[in-house]
Scaffold this motif. Sequence first.
Motif: not given
Length: 511
Positions: A117-145
Amino acid sequence: MTRQIVSVVGGKDVPSAGAYQSTNPARTGQVVADVGLADAGAFADACRTAKEAQREWAKVPPPVRGRVIASIGRLVEANAESLAKLVTEEIGKPYAEALGEVREIVDTCDFFLGEGRRLYGQTVPSEMPDKNLFTFRTPVGVAAVITAGNFPVAVPSWYLVPALLCGNAVVWKPAEYAAASAHAMYQLFVAAGLPDGVLNIVFADGDQTFEGLERALGEGTVHKVGFTGSSEVGRRVGELTGRHLQSACLELGGKNPMVIMPDADLDLAVEGALFAGFGTAGQRCTSLGTVIAHESVHAEFVERFARAVREARIGDPTQDVLAGPLLDQKFADRYEEYLTWIQPHHRVVPGEVGRITPDNPRGDFTGDGGLYYHPVVVDGVRATDRLFLEETFGPIVGVTGFQTFDEAVELANLPGYGLSSSIYTTDPKHAFRFREGVSAGMVSVNNSTSGAEAHLPFGGNGKSGNGSRQSGMWVLDQFTRWQAMNWDHSGRLQKAQMDVVDITPDLDFRL
């Protein structure tokens, strides 16, 4: 009855290409498991299977994946005694320590179930008007351990739990000599509701594993490699992943120092050195390598330490002992080589050296036919000695001296490892100066070099690792990648750095 164990990929047993017997090091003739070994092709196939399964697993909402992690924790908790007994039987770890190791899996699950419940991303202010910026955590895929067998269930959980929580699939290659413990842990994870192919377990020797991993990286079916083991093999893994533009998560060996200041509580320091140096028979990556004692307390510390080592109980790991046998014959052979590094200028205390046998007993204990060795303290170690510079995986601790604090820090860093460290002092200034000066990723004050908690970063630098960290929220950066998204709702094309809002200052203004 001897256990029969094979690799499992996509929920199905894999035909064996070779065989291995896992034996009880406390009773070397006792077979714990007959292990079917896979080949490089089977490892590569497992990675392909994991890649297919990962697509659907990544679609499962992270809080739901967190509930699976919670179920794993409850299942491990319900089976803790059985799993701990198996660990003790297979690798000779004292039962109390084995039970603590199993508890570490539960703690890890308890921490990471909430991270769903805490794989947080962020909402980031843009230097442009009427524009939103976001960040997300995404899985890497397959991990060999790929994991070692000295902590056959706890350390793997540091990889498997966060990797699965973050939406990855895993191909896990445990150490063959701890195959039964690993297979039992795999069964508990799968019973929690993991879909087929999301977690796969492959038993293989080192050469076949490396070849299979190289194939998988070339095919693009592995996107992260986690490795716990020696610095030598870690270099090979790092080189291989680097050729495929990946960075591995490397948790390697250590030559962990313990500094004893003039104001140290010597009884407490001896207790910490005893556990750090000889718990698990010195077979931890965080085991104490060298005691660096101030000249004013050096002799007294060695005398007390030698007495504590002499009185420590070594023996049957099912009983209340400090240490049991070495993990496997290959580690016993390697340890006997370390004993040849003892030089004429060294002083060995308490005195007995080598394997415990009827001809070389430890008091009334004659070894019971297991891989038991006398714990050894070597005083008079010099900074140019192999015993000072190189990791010794087993029950041997060096002791050297120092005159100034800066000299102690220099000695602590000299071998080039950087995993764990410790200082015994009552002076906060020295505690914090040591933290600033030592290269280790982990620092203990008035505590042993060993020990980890599920919510703290674990890992090292230099020969001990590449700066990656396990445990706590920090490991999420190993098993997720950051994705940036911009959403322009202005109705026109805005070009960053070209169409920024222009606010012109009056740079000639003066008061």
